[in-house]
Design an enzyme around this catalytic site. Structure first.
Site, mmCIF file in Angstrom:
data_model
loop_
_atom_site.group_PDB
_atom_site.id
_atom_site.type_symbol
_atom_site.label_atom_id
_atom_site.label_comp_id
_atom_site.label_asym_id
_atom_site.label_seq_id
_atom_site.Cartn_x
_atom_site.Cartn_y
_atom_site.Cartn_z
ATOM 1 C CE1 TYR A 93 3.873 -6.626 3.846
ATOM 2 C CE2 TYR A 93 3.345 -8.976 3.943
ATOM 3 C CZ TYR A 93 3.434 -7.781 3.221
ATOM 4 O OH TYR A 93 3.090 -7.748 1.904
ATOM 5 C CG ASP A 116 -2.002 -0.859 1.291
ATOM 6 O OD1 ASP A 116 -2.308 -1.433 0.223
ATOM 7 O OD2 ASP A 116 -2.613 -1.032 2.371
#
Lengths: 245, 245
Positions: A110, A52
């Site tokens: 992540y 994103d």
């Protein structure tokens, strides 16, 4: 023709995410343009994780096909000379022509970082989410454990996406505190749209006491985005790396 | 009238250092302007450490005098609402009217961070100096030990400064490695102009083998800036904090 795999690190602050957008600069756009200029071919990269807007990376992966005679491992050095300082290739190597970074089994990792203290700290403001209410990391870890494993993560997927299969596997989800930085590190088979940020937002609520750890099982069962916590801000998230199995 | 002490953190990237300059924004300038607007008085802060352009801070100290009725500990909250995101006050409290942050005994701590690997890493590029030649941190630590104590640090002071007394005391100077980040942390009674950056540049040369650790004693004895290593870039340096004795 050969296929080259790149490991790409970036500071996502000034980008509209990975994927090419009509309005605004993207990581994919800069890589295509820089590679095309360097190799004098029309290059189109395929990314493993389409992060994103505002999300960072230490080890995202991209592949592209080329006729170049530059030795594969030297492409990283050549490319870094032309990339802006907020994007840096960490490695380049040749892979099989049928290797596709999104269509093969992988483990992605992540990390979501939270600065948990009274006042913000300017030096790390770009990659760490400042949150001033005290967080109980034992409760966060307890909640995290209930989210590990293979589940339908529909509750942890942004509503504005039309994915068929919302079952994913989380191999590990750890909450650690070092000084006043809390990091949530998650490794999984793949993640739904905004899933890591919703996991982070939900674990933060477990840390404040707004949610109890046991409620994680109920949130999973609900299969409803409204059951989970808010989507934590993008800038706290960093794609750490991808292991292809 | 009362005297208020502020602890100030900042990302120095976009500033021409602490001290007010005719051309260019400074930390001191922003604090004066923001405090004057908030308190409706003409405020002039006095800083403890006048950091160079590009140097960061977690805990620099400044004082100012005011007639305000805002309780001292609440000034930090009020001020942070008006400061830009790259400056954040960490604490505010009242101190004696004769307290001067540069004219009293203190221990200052600075940290110099180096990313030692093959390729740069965009996320930490603003506060970490990228250096690709491998560094031997044991040699760096060995060299560092020889610089501890009370010495004439004239060799570690920029030539373009006219300081009378160049004797300073280094209480500790430690070199640590965590992943591929090497940090040099130094605590001293005070530092000459560019001293920490020259210490870092010299220890880097000890790490590459360009200098041997034993040469540190000779560099000190020389009392000549040319005997020491180069001045390491400003952006790797962070003022950590100040302890007033």
């Amino acid at each position: 023709m050969k296929r080259i795999k790149l490991v790409v690190a970036y500071d996502g602050t000034n980008y509209c995410g990975w994927q090419i957008q009509p309005n605004g600069e993207t990581i994919e756009g800069v890589l295509n343009r820089t590679l095309s200029g360097l190799l004098k071919e029309n290059i189109k990269v395929t990314g493993a994780s389409r992060t994103d807007s505002g999300v960072h990376s230490l080890g995202n992966v991209a592949v592209f096909d080329t006729e170049t005679r530059i030795p594969p491992h030297k492409i990283s050095y050549a490319l870094n000379r032309f990339l802006p300082e907020d994007i840096a290739v960490q490695d380049s190597c040749e892979v099989d022509l049928d290797f596709h970074p999104r269509h093969c089994e992988s483990r992605k990792t992540y990390e979501y970082k939270i600065l948990n203290r009274r006042f913000p700290q300017p030096v790390n403001r770009r990659d760490t989410y400042f949150f001033y209410r005290p967080l109980d990391i034992e409760k966060m870890q307890e909640a995290a454990e209930l989210l590990c494993g293979t589940h339908d993560f529909k509750s942890f997927c942004s509503v504005n996406t039309a994915v068929e299969d919302t079952v994913r596997t989380i191999y590990s989800l750890n909450v650690k505190k070092q000084g006043d930085i809390i990091s949530i590190r998650v490794t999984g088979s793949g993640f739904l749209y905004n899933m890591v940020r919703i996991l982070a937002g939900t674990l933060i609520q477990a840390g404040t006491g707004d949610l109890e750890p046991w409620q994680m099982s109920e949130i999973l069962k609900a299969c409803d985005r409204h059951a989970a916590g808010p989507t934590a801000p993008a800038h706290g998230l960093t794609m750490i790396g991808i292991e292809f199995l």
